[in-house]
Write an enzyme that holds these catalytic residues in place. Structure first.
Site, short mmCIF file in Angstrom:
data_model
loop_
_atom_site.label_atom_id
_atom_site.label_comp_id
_atom_site.label_asym_id
_atom_site.label_seq_id
_atom_site.Cartn_x
_atom_site.Cartn_y
_atom_site.Cartn_z
N ALA A 108 0.83 -1.20 0.00
CA ALA A 108 0.00 0.00 0.00
C ALA A 108 0.86 1.26 0.00
CB ALA A 108 -0.89 -0.01 1.22
N ASP A 163 -2.73 -2.97 10.31
CA ASP A 163 -3.30 -3.29 8.99
C ASP A 163 -2.99 -4.74 8.61
OD1 ASP A 163 -4.74 -2.70 6.67
OD2 ASP A 163 -2.97 -1.99 5.59
N VAL A 185 5.80 1.19 -4.50
CA VAL A 185 6.11 0.06 -5.39
C VAL A 185 7.09 -0.88 -4.70
CG1 VAL A 185 6.84 -0.51 -7.73
CG2 VAL A 185 6.03 1.77 -7.23
#
Length: 280
Positions: A1, A114, A4
């Site tokens: 997220a 997350d 890259v």
């Protein structure tokens, strides 16, 4: 997220590495010093169930994180091996390793915030599972969209976060692990909401809508609405039918709505469900 990821090779050791280029919101201002401090702390964390952060490179206002390279994640594994959910011993081994990684991070006062199957990486050779992206949320925030503009999933997000609590802590990760546990057994996500309100409704339909008796203080959270439908809790055994009694007991303790009643990762590892596990 966060940007890259490139597969690269360390020319000194000839090892494959994952190079994560961090995309910063304020491109022109360079890397915030707080982020660099946070990330530097993560280099000190070493555990067999955490993806090792080998190096941090700061070049031209960009930050590159160098990690060990693993090409398989739990989501890909579940998608490509539908029979995985039948192997309840393997599910238990994976859950134990995930909890060990989480407990280690929590003991160092680092949250993930997350956790999801996509950032649980698997070392095919040893069947070791490792947590990726630990601590990045605090350094860089949780983006609303990924680098490729996919919406970041809410399926593993704890109810206190969805209800707008500003004071959440380590229990948010335990909730996520509970959701992942159920998904490993069921072969499908437990709470696949497509918006924050839909996510809350999916949780409440199964776990029950919270009130002050169940979760003192819940009605004062910023996004709590007295108009939430008042669903009664369902039996988890009907939702995760393939899990035995001790597994269901642990899952229930991980999916407590009130974060103060949720089991800790350390306590979860002492649960009877793991009594037949021998890990090195």
């Amino acid at each position: 997220a966060y940007g890259v990821v490139y597969k690269a090779r360390d020319i000194e050791t000839n090892e494959d590495i994952a190079l994560k280029k961090i995309r910063l919101e304020q491109e022109d201002e360079g890397v915030p010093s707080t982020a660099i401090r946070e990330i530097s702390l993560l280099k000190e964390m070493h555990h067999e169930n955490i993806v090792n952060l080998k190096d941090v490179v700061h070049r031209e206002k960009r930050l590159y994180l160098v990690f060990e390279y693993l090409d398989l994640d739990l989501k890909k594994h579940m998608d490509s091996c539908p029979e995985f959910s039948q192997d309840l011993h393997m599910v238990k081994m994976f859950l134990c390793q995930i909890l060990r990684g989480v407990a280690y991070c929590h003991s160092h006062r680092v949250l993930h915030r997350d956790l999801k199957p996509q950032n649980l990486l698997i070392d095919r050779g040893s069947n070791t599972i490792k947590l990726a992206d630990f601590g990045l949320a605090r350094a860089f925030g949780i983006p609303v969209r990924t680098f490729t503009h996919e919406v970041v999933t809410l399926w593993y997000r704890a109810p206190e976060v969805l209800l707008g609590s500003r004071h959440y802590s380590t229990p948010v990760d335990v909730w996520s692990v509970g959701c992942i546990f159920a998904e490993m057994v069921n072969q499908k996500p437990l709470f696949p909401g497509d918006s924050e309100i839909d996510e809350l409704h999916k949780i409440f339909r199964i776990i029950g809508t919270p009130n002050e008796d169940i979760w003192p203080g819940v009605t004062s959270l910023p996004d709590f609405k007295s108009s939430f439908p008042k669903w009664p809790p369902k039996e988890l055994a009907t939702i995760v039918p393939n899990l035995g009694a001790t597994g269901l007991d642990l899952l229930c303790k991980m999916l407590q709505l009130d974060p103060s009643k949720r089991i800790t990762a350390k306590k979860a590892l002492e649960h009877e469900y793991f009594k037949d596990i021998v890990l090195p």
